[in-house]
Design a protein around this motif. Structure first.
Motif, short mmCIF file in Angstrom:
data_model
loop_
_atom_site.label_atom_id
_atom_site.label_comp_id
_atom_site.label_asym_id
_atom_site.label_seq_id
_atom_site.Cartn_x
_atom_site.Cartn_y
_atom_site.Cartn_z
N THR A 3 -14.30 9.20 -39.76
CA THR A 3 -13.31 10.13 -39.27
C THR A 3 -13.39 10.27 -37.76
O THR A 3 -12.38 10.36 -37.09
N LEU A 4 -14.59 10.25 -37.21
CA LEU A 4 -14.73 10.42 -35.77
C LEU A 4 -14.09 9.27 -35.00
O LEU A 4 -13.60 9.47 -33.90
N ALA A 5 -14.06 8.08 -35.58
CA ALA A 5 -13.42 6.95 -34.92
C ALA A 5 -11.91 7.16 -34.81
O ALA A 5 -11.26 6.59 -33.94
N GLY A 6 -11.35 8.00 -35.66
CA GLY A 6 -9.92 8.30 -35.63
C GLY A 6 -9.59 9.65 -35.02
O GLY A 6 -8.46 10.12 -35.13
N MET A 7 -10.55 10.26 -34.37
CA MET A 7 -10.35 11.60 -33.82
C MET A 7 -9.20 11.66 -32.83
O MET A 7 -8.53 12.69 -32.70
N HIS A 8 -8.89 10.56 -32.16
CA HIS A 8 -7.78 10.56 -31.20
C HIS A 8 -6.43 10.81 -31.87
O HIS A 8 -5.47 11.16 -31.21
N HIS A 9 -6.37 10.65 -33.20
CA HIS A 9 -5.14 10.97 -33.93
C HIS A 9 -4.98 12.48 -34.10
O HIS A 9 -3.88 12.95 -34.35
N LEU A 10 -6.06 13.21 -33.98
CA LEU A 10 -6.04 14.65 -34.25
C LEU A 10 -6.06 15.53 -33.02
O LEU A 10 -5.61 16.67 -33.07
N VAL A 11 -6.61 15.03 -31.91
CA VAL A 11 -6.80 15.85 -30.72
C VAL A 11 -5.84 15.39 -29.63
O VAL A 11 -5.89 14.24 -29.18
N ASP A 12 -4.94 16.29 -29.22
CA ASP A 12 -4.00 15.97 -28.14
C ASP A 12 -4.76 15.62 -26.87
O ASP A 12 -5.73 16.29 -26.51
N GLY A 13 -4.31 14.57 -26.20
CA GLY A 13 -4.91 14.16 -24.94
C GLY A 13 -6.13 13.26 -25.08
O GLY A 13 -6.65 12.76 -24.09
N LEU A 14 -6.60 13.03 -26.28
CA LEU A 14 -7.74 12.15 -26.52
C LEU A 14 -7.20 10.77 -26.86
O LEU A 14 -6.36 10.64 -27.75
N ASP A 15 -7.64 9.74 -26.16
CA ASP A 15 -7.15 8.40 -26.47
C ASP A 15 -8.20 7.60 -27.23
O ASP A 15 -9.34 8.02 -27.34
N ALA A 16 -7.77 6.47 -27.76
CA ALA A 16 -8.64 5.66 -28.61
C ALA A 16 -9.91 5.21 -27.90
O ALA A 16 -10.97 5.11 -28.52
N SER A 17 -9.83 4.99 -26.59
CA SER A 17 -11.02 4.55 -25.86
C SER A 17 -12.12 5.62 -25.87
O SER A 17 -13.30 5.30 -25.77
N SER A 18 -11.74 6.87 -26.03
CA SER A 18 -12.72 7.95 -26.08
C SER A 18 -13.55 7.91 -27.37
O SER A 18 -14.63 8.50 -27.43
N CYS A 19 -13.04 7.23 -28.38
CA CYS A 19 -13.72 7.14 -29.67
C CYS A 19 -14.37 5.78 -29.89
O CYS A 19 -14.83 5.47 -30.98
N LYS A 20 -14.40 4.96 -28.85
CA LYS A 20 -14.90 3.59 -28.97
C LYS A 20 -16.33 3.53 -29.49
O LYS A 20 -16.68 2.64 -30.26
N GLU A 21 -17.17 4.48 -29.11
CA GLU A 21 -18.57 4.46 -29.57
C GLU A 21 -18.66 4.56 -31.09
O GLU A 21 -19.52 3.96 -31.71
N PHE A 22 -17.73 5.30 -31.70
CA PHE A 22 -17.73 5.42 -33.16
C PHE A 22 -17.27 4.11 -33.81
O PHE A 22 -17.76 3.72 -34.87
N ASP A 23 -16.34 3.40 -33.16
CA ASP A 23 -15.96 2.07 -33.63
C ASP A 23 -17.16 1.12 -33.53
O ASP A 23 -17.39 0.32 -34.44
N ASN A 24 -17.92 1.22 -32.45
CA ASN A 24 -19.10 0.38 -32.28
C ASN A 24 -20.14 0.68 -33.36
O ASN A 24 -20.77 -0.25 -33.90
N LEU A 25 -20.31 1.94 -33.68
CA LEU A 25 -21.25 2.32 -34.74
C LEU A 25 -20.82 1.74 -36.08
O LEU A 25 -21.64 1.23 -36.84
N ARG A 26 -19.52 1.81 -36.37
CA ARG A 26 -19.00 1.24 -37.62
C ARG A 26 -19.30 -0.26 -37.68
O ARG A 26 -19.75 -0.78 -38.70
N THR A 27 -19.10 -0.96 -36.57
CA THR A 27 -19.37 -2.40 -36.51
C THR A 27 -20.86 -2.68 -36.76
O THR A 27 -21.20 -3.62 -37.49
N ARG A 28 -21.73 -1.87 -36.18
CA ARG A 28 -23.17 -2.06 -36.40
C ARG A 28 -23.55 -1.82 -37.85
O ARG A 28 -24.39 -2.53 -38.41
N LEU A 29 -22.95 -0.80 -38.48
CA LEU A 29 -23.23 -0.53 -39.89
C LEU A 29 -22.74 -1.68 -40.77
O LEU A 29 -23.43 -2.09 -41.72
N GLU A 30 -21.56 -2.22 -40.46
CA GLU A 30 -21.05 -3.36 -41.22
C GLU A 30 -21.96 -4.57 -41.07
O GLU A 30 -22.22 -5.29 -42.05
N SER A 31 -22.48 -4.81 -39.88
CA SER A 31 -23.40 -5.92 -39.63
C SER A 31 -24.71 -5.73 -40.41
O SER A 31 -25.25 -6.68 -40.98
N ALA A 32 -25.22 -4.51 -40.43
CA ALA A 32 -26.45 -4.22 -41.16
C ALA A 32 -26.26 -4.45 -42.66
O ALA A 32 -27.12 -5.04 -43.32
#
Length: 95
Positions: A1-30
């Motif tokens: 959900t945190l990776a999609g937070m930019h859909h919920l918070v006005d003024g927050l863009d996708a780049s602000s949630c990039k760390e959560f996308d990176n975490l998802r990628t690391r979990l998928e790799s593990a």
């Protein structure tokens, strides 16, 4: 959900949630390294993007687009090469 937070918070863009996308990628790799396959969806995906989904409820929300996943109730996990357990991924979507 945190990776999609930019859909919920006005003024927050996708780049602000990039760390959560990176975490998802690391979990998928593990999981892959451990020989585990996880079939899941992402919050705010459209239900038509995955055929293994069961919509258990549609809700009228003040955000998102019609048919977007707002809540995920399950996923499917199996050993690589094994059979996926029965049942679809259960989600709640926007009406």
């Amino acid at each position: 959900t945190l990776a999609g937070m930019h859909h919920l918070v006005d003024g927050l863009d996708a780049s602000s949630c990039k760390e959560f996308d990176n975490l998802r990628t690391r979990l998928e790799s593990a999981c892959s390294a451990l020989g585990i396959e996880v079939d899941c969806v992402k919050v705010f995906d459209k239900v038509g993007q995955n055929t293994n989904i069961k919509v258990i409820r549609s809700v009228n929300a003040d955000f998102g687009e019609r048919g977007q996943i707002l809540e995920i109730n399950s996923c499917s996990v199996k050993l690589t090469g094994g059979n996926m357990p029965g049942g679809e991924i259960q989600v709640i979507v926007k009406e």
